[in-house]
Design a protein around this motif. Structure first.
Motif, mmCIF file in Angstrom:
data_model
loop_
_atom_site.group_PDB
_atom_site.id
_atom_site.type_symbol
_atom_site.label_atom_id
_atom_site.label_comp_id
_atom_site.label_asym_id
_atom_site.label_seq_id
_atom_site.Cartn_x
_atom_site.Cartn_y
_atom_site.Cartn_z
ATOM 1 N N GLN A 33 1.277 -0.885 0.083
ATOM 2 C CA GLN A 33 0.208 0.104 0.210
ATOM 3 C C GLN A 33 0.888 1.276 0.331
ATOM 4 N N TYR A 35 0.191 5.614 1.062
ATOM 5 C CA TYR A 35 -0.222 6.478 1.899
ATOM 6 C C TYR A 35 1.123 7.636 1.952
ATOM 7 N N PRO A 43 -1.552 9.426 8.308
ATOM 8 C CA PRO A 43 -1.661 8.866 7.143
ATOM 9 C C PRO A 43 -2.699 9.000 5.714
ATOM 10 N N LEU A 45 -4.338 6.424 2.643
ATOM 11 C CA LEU A 45 -3.971 5.647 1.824
ATOM 12 C C LEU A 45 -4.376 5.984 0.529
ATOM 13 N N LEU A 88 3.975 6.953 1.817
ATOM 14 C CA LEU A 88 5.198 5.655 3.080
ATOM 15 C C LEU A 88 4.357 4.167 1.989
ATOM 16 N N PRO A 92 1.461 -6.303 4.106
ATOM 17 C CA PRO A 92 1.653 -7.501 5.643
ATOM 18 C C PRO A 92 2.734 -8.144 5.838
ATOM 19 N N ASN A 96 -2.552 -12.826 5.341
ATOM 20 C CA ASN A 96 -3.721 -13.659 6.328
ATOM 21 C C ASN A 96 -3.763 -13.463 7.797
ATOM 22 N N THR A 97 -2.554 -11.915 7.769
ATOM 23 C CA THR A 97 -2.169 -10.361 8.877
ATOM 24 C C THR A 97 -2.925 -9.557 8.542
ATOM 25 N N ASP A 98 -3.012 -8.695 9.842
ATOM 26 C CA ASP A 98 -3.216 -7.087 9.316
ATOM 27 C C ASP A 98 -2.784 -6.502 10.354
ATOM 28 N N LYS A 99 -0.828 -7.166 11.062
ATOM 29 C CA LYS A 99 0.315 -6.299 10.898
ATOM 30 C C LYS A 99 0.641 -6.057 9.985
ATOM 31 N N LEU A 100 1.001 -4.565 9.925
ATOM 32 C CA LEU A 100 1.145 -3.851 8.366
ATOM 33 C C LEU A 100 2.839 -3.509 9.071
ATOM 34 N N PHE A 102 5.898 -0.239 8.034
ATOM 35 C CA PHE A 102 5.609 0.516 7.369
ATOM 36 C C PHE A 102 7.413 0.739 6.454
#
Lengths: 112, 115
Positions: A33, A35, A43, A45, A88, A92, A96-100, A102
């Motif tokens: 992604q 931002y 930030p 998107l 930025l 992920p 299957n994770t929402d932990k990004l 940066f």
């Protein structure tokens, strides 16, 4: 440890110039992604790229995901003062994770 | 109508004090986060909650304790503040479904300065 390194770190240009910002990693990402963050704001998107080699356009901004899904670039055509901000990239840490994580960020200033 | 709102926007306090930052989202998202942005603008995840349940807890000192009374709110309490805690703290929410990464919607940030 996954890292997203952005270059350049700082960029000051005149209105009307073109520029490219790079986001590089030694790891493969399922998506990336981009931002933009303006001073005093959070930030926002701009785009998500998912497929290797994918190109997406948002007005004067062109985003590309590398074929190997390890890197991405953001190209701005005819930059305007309104493009000023911190750019930025983010991805992920695994599928299957929402932990990004940066990227290190690119601070762009466009002068009139 | 602000989608993700956090308060206060600015916080100046002495070392050793305890402080809280509140966050609310009206987007109907199940997942909320706290991120920390340091002086070099590096943004790092601290915690994530999904429908009031803690999902991610990064290597964050125990002095930081998140609390989610319901899925629209995620607060951050910090005990015994230290100089190194000075940063901008961002709350965010996401429609993450568990299968792919959704867009993060960030609040405006809370700038914490510890003297």
């Amino acid at each position: 440890t996954q890292l997203l390194e952005q270059s350049p770190q700082f960029l000051s240009i005149q209105e009307g110039e073109n520029l490219t910002v790079y986001c590089n990693s030694s790891s493969v990402f399922s998506s990336l992604q981009w931002y933009r963050q303006e001073p005093g704001e959070g930030p926002v998107l701009l785009v998500t790229v998912v497929t290797g080699g994918e190109v997406k356009k948002l007005k004067r901004l062109t985003f590309q995901f590398g074929d190997a899904r390890k890197d991405s670039s953001l190209h701005i055509t005819a930059a305007q003062p309104g493009d000023t901000g911190l750019y930025l990239c983010a991805g992920p840490v695994s599928y299957n994770t929402d932990k990004l994580i940066f990227g290190t960020g690119t601070r762009l200033q466009v002068f009139p | 109508d602000t989608a993700v709102s956090q308060t206060p926007k600015y916080l100046v306090t002495q070392m050793g004090n305890d402080k809280s930052i509140k966050c609310e989202q009206n987007l109907g998202h199940d997942t909320m986060y706290w991120y920390k942005q340091d002086s070099k603008k590096f943004l790092k995840i601290m915690f994530s909650y999904n429908n009031k349940e803690l999902i991610i807890n990064e290597t964050v000192p125990n002095r930081f304790s998140p609390k989610s009374p319901d899925k629209a709110h995620l607060n951050l309490h910090i005990n015994s503040l230290e100089l190194g805690d000075s940063a901008v703290y961002f709350c965010a929410s996401s429609p993450w479904t568990g299968r792919n990464t959704g867009e993060l919607f960030f609040g405006e940030g809370s700038r914490l300065t510890v003297l």
